[in-house]
Design an enzyme around this catalytic site. Structure first.
Site, PDB file in Angstrom:
ATOM      1  N   CYS A 285       1.010  -1.223  -0.384  1.00 35.42           N
ATOM      2  CA  CYS A 285       0.020  -0.013   0.026  1.00 35.42           C
ATOM      3  C   CYS A 285       0.907   1.105   0.070  1.00 35.42           C
ATOM      4  O   CYS A 285       2.033   1.269   0.716  1.00 35.42           O
ATOM      5  CB  CYS A 285      -0.907   0.122   1.319  1.00 35.42           C
ATOM      6  N   GLU A 319       2.021  -4.227  -5.727  1.00 31.20           N
ATOM      7  CA  GLU A 319       0.770  -5.015  -5.401  1.00 31.20           C
ATOM      8  C   GLU A 319      -0.450  -4.615  -6.265  1.00 31.20           C
ATOM      9  O   GLU A 319      -0.627  -3.416  -5.972  1.00 31.20           O
ATOM     10  CB  GLU A 319       0.451  -5.303  -3.928  1.00 31.20           C
TER      11      GLU A 319
END
Length: 419
Positions: A285, A319
């Site tokens: 994140c 990601e």
């Protein structure tokens, strides 16, 4: 967003003036307010038959709403709630501006709605009631990169679950340091915070409280790193639409970027990174808090994550799925880094060589160069077509590179599990 100095909040005029007309209810039928001369006129759709508007408006109703720019924009009613001290038809409505991202969804008063433009289009009730978002990290990794606006990577059931569970942001504003910040999305805070619309965060330990008095007297325990990591996830989810909140923070390392002054170190953003990633993710994140955006911090964090990959001797990739802003930031970073090399390099260069030099995954290099129309497929292999003038044009469009990472000051060793 407003700045808070010495406890005082300076609030700018937001253009939410009361409507010129009043709504009059007669035997269950509401008469719409007079048209506003300074706003956009409601659109006419002959394919829909409009009826006299009865109050309260139903969930699913489409109507024009006066936004902060003083103009009317089409919205869809997502939810409604009764005003505590109002009459039988006194409600406020949570609306989605169909032209804009979900982060601008908000609660509005009836006087902000142009009832002349009402179109009833009530959603069917979702049969499967959502109790929680439970998605394993293995399932999460199977989701491919997507354009977050449409959530195209989710199957129908997952999309319905996500939208139902997060359709209404629960916390409207937070106070963090000297800033009061409007939130963007829903974040799953514990049930005891369900009645809160504003939370007070300590910018040093990230504990959150219901009242400012609690913030001013709370204790900070620097040893509770796990609590800090969980609180950081709660805070970040208020500004990240498409990330699932994980409580197993033990699996991650958090790299927190701060601005420092005589009061201490103030968090401006962070990125998290799995301690062990089978998919070569070098970032899970990433967030720059709204008051600190457009200062180059996000680009700095991305560049920093790739410098760590170089130290590890690995290629990396973020990601998926990326947020809309995250995808823009990464596209800009990849473009600047790759074109800068191509501009200076003499002779032929392969995708693998570019990957080895930058620690950027080959797939990300291919997709970036293809989006810039700088790569062609000839005789079974990809060929880079790098005209200097074209490179200059793309570099100019990519904008500034942000703050540079001074690698000579980087003291870091790859994570190793303690025995």
């Amino acid at each position: 967003m407003v700045s808070i100095e010495n406890g005082a909040i300076a609030v700018a005029a937001n253009g939410h003036a009361a409507a010129a007309g009043k709504t009059i209810a007669t035997e269950g039928v509401a008469l719409p307010p007079a048209s506003q001369s300074n706003g956009a006129q409601p659109e006419t759709d002959p394919s829909r038959k409009r009826k006299m508007t009865s109050l309260p408006l139903e969930v699913g109703t489409r109507v024009n709403c006066r936004w902060r720019d003083g103009k009317y924009h089409p919205v869809k009613v997502i939810e409604r709630r009764k005003l505590p001290s109002g009459g039988a038809n006194d409600y406020e409505y949570y609306v989605h501006y169909t032209e804009f991202n979900r982060r601008l969804d908000e609660w509005v008063k009836l006087e902000q709605l142009d009832l002349n433009s009402v179109e009833t289009d009530v959603d069917e009730k979702v049969e499967d009631k959502v109790t929680s978002l439970k998605m394993t990290r293995h399932q999460k990794r199977k989701i491919d990169e997507t354009h977050v606006e449409g959530h195209e990577e989710l199957d129908a059931a997952s999309l319905r679950e996500h939208e139902e569970f997060t359709k209404v942001k629960n916390i409207a504003t937070i106070e963090l340091g000297r800033y009061e910040i409007e939130t963007w999305y829903f974040s799953p805070f514990p049930p005891e915070y369900n009645d809160c619309t504003k939370l007070f965060f300590c910018e040093f330990c990230l504990n959150f409280m219901k009242r400012k008095e609690q913030l001013q007297r709370h204790m900070v325990d620097g040893k509770k790193n796990k609590v800090y990591g969980q609180n950081l996830c709660y805070l970040a989810k208020l500004f990240l639409d498409h990330k699932t909140l994980y409580y197993d923070v033990d699996l991650f390392l958090f790299y927190v970027l701060c601005e420092c002054d005589d009061r201490g170190c103030h968090m401006v953003g962070y990125f998290s990174k799995e301690k062990h990633s089978e998919e070569s993710y070098n970032l899970a994140c990433i967030l720059t808090l709204p008051p600190y955006q457009r200062k180059g911090y996000g680009k700095f964090l991305i560049a920093f994550s790739y410098e760590l990959s170089k130290k590890e001797g690995k290629v990396g990739t973020p990601e998926r799925p990326l947020s809309d802003l995250g995808l823009l930031s990464y596209r800009g970073y990849w473009t600047r880094v790759l074109l800068d090399i191509l501009k200076k390099h003499k002779g032929n260069i392969s995708i693998k060589e570019l990957s080895d030099m930058t620690a950027i995954k080959a797939e990300d290099i291919l997709s970036t160069l293809q989006s810039l129309e700088l790569i062609q497929y000839r005789k079974g292999q990809h060929v880079i077509c790098a005209d200097p003038k074209v490179l200059d044009r793309h570099l100019k469009a990519a904008g500034r590179g942000g703050l540079e990472v001074d690698v000579s000051k980087l003291i870091w060793t790859p994570y190793k599990e303690q025995s």
